[in-house]
Enzyme design. Sequence first.
Site, PDB file in Angstrom:
ATOM      1  N   SER A 237      32.822  -3.594 -70.518  1.00 28.90           N
ATOM      2  CA  SER A 237      32.784  -2.595 -69.452  1.00 28.90           C
ATOM      3  C   SER A 237      31.415  -1.955 -69.393  1.00 28.90           C
ATOM      4  O   SER A 237      30.884  -1.477 -70.405  1.00 28.90           O
ATOM      5  CB  SER A 237      33.850  -1.525 -69.697  1.00 28.90           C
ATOM      6  OG  SER A 237      33.696  -0.422 -68.829  1.00 28.90           O
ATOM      7  N   LYS A 238      30.848  -1.926 -68.203  1.00 32.90           N
ATOM      8  CA  LYS A 238      29.561  -1.260 -68.001  1.00 32.90           C
ATOM      9  C   LYS A 238      29.688   0.234 -68.301  1.00 32.90           C
ATOM     10  O   LYS A 238      28.786   0.857 -68.847  1.00 32.90           O
ATOM     11  CB  LYS A 238      29.095  -1.507 -66.568  1.00 32.90           C
ATOM     12  CG  LYS A 238      27.748  -0.907 -66.231  1.00 32.90           C
ATOM     13  CD  LYS A 238      27.147  -1.516 -64.989  1.00 32.90           C
ATOM     14  CE  LYS A 238      28.016  -1.437 -63.770  1.00 32.90           C
ATOM     15  NZ  LYS A 238      27.356  -1.998 -62.582  1.00 32.90           N
TER      16      LYS A 238
END
Length: 469
Positions: A237-238
């Site tokens: 996940s960014k």
Amino acid sequence: MKIRTRFAPSPTGYMHIGNLRTALYCYLIAKKNNGDFILRIEDTDQKREVSNASQLIYQTLEETGLHYDEGPQMGGPYGPYIQSQRLDIYHHYAQELIRKGGAHYCFCSDEIQEQDPCIHLSDEEIQQKIQNGTPYVIRQTIPQTGITTFDDEVYGHIEVENKTLNEGILIKSDGYPTYNFANVIDDHLMHITHVVRGNEYLSSTPKYNLIYQTLGWDIPTYIHLPTVNKDETHKLSKRDGDASYYDLKNHGFLTEAIMNYIALLGWAPEGCEILSLNELIEQFDIHHISKAPAIFDIEKLKWINGMYLRNMPLQDFHKLLLPHYSFIHQSVHLLEVSRVLQPRLLQVNDAIIQETLDFINQAYPFDIQVYSHKKFKTNPEKSLNALLLVQNHLHEISDFQNDENILQFFINLAKENGMKNGQVMEPVRAALTHKRSSAGGAVELVHIFGKKETLKRLNQAIQNLKDSL
């Protein structure tokens, strides 16, 4: 029909691995079929937009060789390619969708759980609320009967009952479209034939298809990709700060290795896994994309990166490493340092290189334990005798920059004194580094240091051993 794919990132920060894989697959699908690869910037979520993020997207695609045929910086026949510059287009089709019964005005202030009550407002009531300045959104109208079906190239045939779909917002109260609306409009107007995106959009695809059907448009081919996970249960996940392309670059991974590796996250080639971008184009097949989540394995990436480093011409590898040698103050043969590192190095960054070569400026503090080696049957006493032999005969090496010359010297010395090669060379390696293990053995290290520094370290090691025995 010419195949056209699009990569449509949001400018919300660095491009993480999942996004880059989507871009790569879009590119491969298009180029394998002599099609077009389009870049579209989906910046409708103004709250999450990060300054300069669009520039990072352009820069990443340029560095990785994913050159797009149409997009913000080069234009094209179906622009503009930045969604915030297409607001009038979305409002036009929102009104058409309302006229055809596929959308409606919603004035509710709370989240809608069931069917939106605003769907029952009359035209007069709607106009009155708008004139009164009541905030509103345009919400999709979902049929409460029937089934929406579609086929995905990865996940197969999917059927969803319409009554299970929520009536999502298409145009927000700030006038910006949501992704759920803008992507349908843009994909149609830009003649996108193959929509490639993460499988988190599988559940929303029936709603997109209802929009296509209401507007009388052809539905594209869908290719939903499995998630990229950091472990068995958590996806990359960014927002959680997981690895981005530039994170990996900064940790010493080559662009070519990164792209090769992410191609394997959910797709398997037939045969060799080390593939250039052109080879990936030739081999890529959407029918080999897996449904299962891909686990991001940093050790596999290191292995692939090491393969690319080893396959480089030595001069290119040396040029790559030279900026990382600034900490070396000792006068040594740097090209030989690179030659020694090339088959051993997995990443190219300052920390790893300095840790690997930390003995060059100064040997480790004396440790008598490094002069005992079970494999070579050496101990401090035997090591001292070997070093004295080398010290007395070192002048016989005619060329300190010739590995074969140095190796033959050690072989001859061992043979003449009834010793095994390792019983001579291992003590020399230990004397030059004072480490239990090192990049390079005695031959390479003598080449790196040359006659003067080699003799200096041998003399010091001999004195240390004499003082300790």
